[in-house]
Design a protein around this motif. Structure first.
Motif, PDB file in Angstrom:
ATOM      1  N   ILE A  56       0.847  -1.192   0.000  1.00 17.81           N
ATOM      2  CA  ILE A  56       0.000   0.000   0.000  1.00 17.81           C
ATOM      3  C   ILE A  56       0.883   1.243   0.000  1.00 17.81           C
ATOM      4  CG2 ILE A  56      -1.690   1.336   1.331  1.00 17.81           C
ATOM      5  CD1 ILE A  56      -2.930  -1.412   2.121  1.00 17.81           C
ATOM      6  N   GLY A  57       1.978   1.182   0.742  1.00 19.48           N
ATOM      7  CA  GLY A  57       2.993   2.229   0.647  1.00 19.48           C
ATOM      8  C   GLY A  57       2.752   3.488   1.456  1.00 19.48           C
ATOM      9  N   ASP A  58       1.929   3.413   2.477  1.00 21.35           N
ATOM     10  CA  ASP A  58       1.650   4.592   3.305  1.00 21.35           C
ATOM     11  C   ASP A  58       2.520   4.538   4.566  1.00 21.35           C
ATOM     12  OD1 ASP A  58       0.653   6.620   4.884  1.00 21.35           O
ATOM     13  OD2 ASP A  58      -1.447   6.079   4.610  1.00 21.35           O
ATOM     14  N   ASP A  59       3.469   5.479   4.660  1.00 21.33           N
ATOM     15  CA  ASP A  59       4.400   5.455   5.786  1.00 21.33           C
ATOM     16  C   ASP A  59       3.761   5.785   7.128  1.00 21.33           C
ATOM     17  OD1 ASP A  59       4.094   8.191   5.542  1.00 21.33           O
ATOM     18  OD2 ASP A  59       6.219   8.612   5.208  1.00 21.33           O
ATOM     19  N   SER A  60       2.485   6.129   7.140  1.00 21.47           N
ATOM     20  CA  SER A  60       1.814   6.403   8.416  1.00 21.47           C
ATOM     21  C   SER A  60       1.691   5.136   9.270  1.00 21.47           C
ATOM     22  CB  SER A  60       0.422   7.002   8.183  1.00 21.47           C
ATOM     23  OG  SER A  60      -0.469   6.032   7.667  1.00 21.47           O
ATOM     24  N   VAL A  61       1.934   3.954   8.693  1.00 22.41           N
ATOM     25  CA  VAL A  61       1.830   2.703   9.463  1.00 22.41           C
ATOM     26  C   VAL A  61       3.147   2.340  10.156  1.00 22.41           C
ATOM     27  CG1 VAL A  61       0.007   1.807   7.958  1.00 22.41           C
ATOM     28  CG2 VAL A  61       2.381   1.140   7.535  1.00 22.41           C
ATOM     29  N   ILE A  62       4.203   3.084   9.911  1.00 27.34           N
ATOM     30  CA  ILE A  62       5.492   2.766  10.547  1.00 27.34           C
ATOM     31  C   ILE A  62       5.372   2.714  12.072  1.00 27.34           C
ATOM     32  CG2 ILE A  62       7.867   3.560  10.932  1.00 27.34           C
ATOM     33  CD1 ILE A  62       7.891   4.446   7.956  1.00 27.34           C
ATOM     34  N   PRO A  63       4.740   3.698  12.728  1.00 29.42           N
ATOM     35  CA  PRO A  63       4.595   3.585  14.186  1.00 29.42           C
ATOM     36  C   PRO A  63       3.829   2.339  14.618  1.00 29.42           C
ATOM     37  CG  PRO A  63       4.104   5.829  13.470  1.00 29.42           C
ATOM     38  CD  PRO A  63       4.234   4.985  12.230  1.00 29.42           C
ATOM     39  N   ASP A  64       2.830   1.941  13.840  1.00 29.17           N
ATOM     40  CA  ASP A  64       2.075   0.719  14.163  1.00 29.17           C
ATOM     41  C   ASP A  64       2.971  -0.514  14.058  1.00 29.17           C
ATOM     42  OD1 ASP A  64      -0.758   1.790  14.422  1.00 29.17           O
ATOM     43  OD2 ASP A  64      -0.263   2.476  12.403  1.00 29.17           O
ATOM     44  N   LEU A  65       3.817  -0.560  13.049  1.00 31.88           N
ATOM     45  CA  LEU A  65       4.740  -1.685  12.884  1.00 31.88           C
ATOM     46  C   LEU A  65       5.756  -1.729  14.024  1.00 31.88           C
ATOM     47  CD1 LEU A  65       5.341  -1.488   9.026  1.00 31.88           C
ATOM     48  CD2 LEU A  65       4.068  -3.265  10.264  1.00 31.88           C
ATOM     49  N   LYS A  66       6.263  -0.566  14.402  1.00 35.45           N
ATOM     50  CA  LYS A  66       7.230  -0.505  15.511  1.00 35.45           C
ATOM     51  C   LYS A  66       6.579  -0.962  16.813  1.00 35.45           C
ATOM     52  CE  LYS A  66       9.323   3.449  15.691  1.00 35.45           C
ATOM     53  NZ  LYS A  66       9.716   4.857  15.493  1.00 35.45           N
ATOM     54  N   GLU A  67       5.344  -0.551  17.042  1.00 30.32           N
ATOM     55  CA  GLU A  67       4.625  -0.962  18.253  1.00 30.32           C
ATOM     56  C   GLU A  67       4.368  -2.471  18.220  1.00 30.32           C
ATOM     57  OE1 GLU A  67       3.256  -0.529  21.937  1.00 30.32           O
ATOM     58  OE2 GLU A  67       4.179   1.078  20.772  1.00 30.32           O
ATOM     59  N   PHE A  68       3.978  -2.986  17.066  1.00 32.19           N
ATOM     60  CA  PHE A  68       3.736  -4.420  16.915  1.00 32.19           C
ATOM     61  C   PHE A  68       4.993  -5.225  17.251  1.00 32.19           C
ATOM     62  CE2 PHE A  68       3.995  -8.123  14.039  1.00 32.19           C
ATOM     63  CZ  PHE A  68       2.993  -8.899  14.619  1.00 32.19           C
TER      64      PHE A  68
END
Length: 186
Positions: free
Chosen positions: A94-106
């Motif tokens: 999808i390519g939306d960098d807004s999910v980076i914090p979610d990935l880091k939290e995961f």
């Protein structure tokens, strides 16, 4: 058309065919399958449930509308290893960098499902060996973070533990990602 069929398998197949070409006309059907966790399997196929099969196609479409549903997989403690890896890769597509914090939290979770049974052939009395596959989740997250242009240091933090893994296939994958990170313009 096929997207309006009364047959869920027909709607899924039509949505998937469009998704392969980046056409989002079937987005709502795929997203409904995911969010409602539709357990039905595609007719004529021995495969996973439609909700699981929808994940990569949502990534192929690349529509940000799918992000909350896909993140829901990472938040669901019942998600299995393959669901998680598929979700992480779909987020990268999808390519939306807004999910980076979610990935880091995961990545902070201690209870990510990481066991992968390794079949030992067709010997009925042998139990399959169990591999700790946390590396698959972590390197999939690192790969997605590369695609999303996350900070180099954050990606290296994930990769570094796998560079010296005892398993050659893990080291190869980690080193491939390391090369991608090192080759980026910062």
């Amino acid at each position: 058309g096929l997207l309006d069929s009364k047959d869920a398998s027909v709607r899924f197949k039509a949505s998937a065919a469009l998704a392969i070409h980046g056409i989002d006309d079937g987005l709502d059907e795929l997203l409904r399958n995911l969010v409602e966790r539709v357990e039905e399997k595609v007719s004529g196929s021995r495969t996973v449930a439609m909700w699981q099969a929808s994940i990569p196609f949502l990534g192929m479409i690349g529509n940000k509308k799918a992000i909350p549903g896909i993140l829901g997989i990472l938040e669901d403690k019942k998600s299995n290893l393959d669901d998680i890896i598929s979700a992480v890769r779909a987020l990268g597509r999808i390519g939306d960098d807004s999910v980076i914090p979610d990935l880091k939290e995961f990545m902070k979770w201690d209870d990510i499902p990481t066991e992968r049974p390794m079949p030992l052939g067709n010997i009925p009395f042998l139990k399959p060996a169990i591999e700790d596959a946390r590396w698959q989740v972590e390197l999939a997250v690192a790969e997605t973070m590369i695609e999303l242009d996350a900070l180099k240091e954050e990606i290296l933090e994930i990769i570094k533990f796998h560079i010296s893994d005892e398993r050659a296939y893990v080291r190869r994958y980690a080193n491939k990602l390391l090369g991608q990170v090192e080759g980026r313009q910062t």
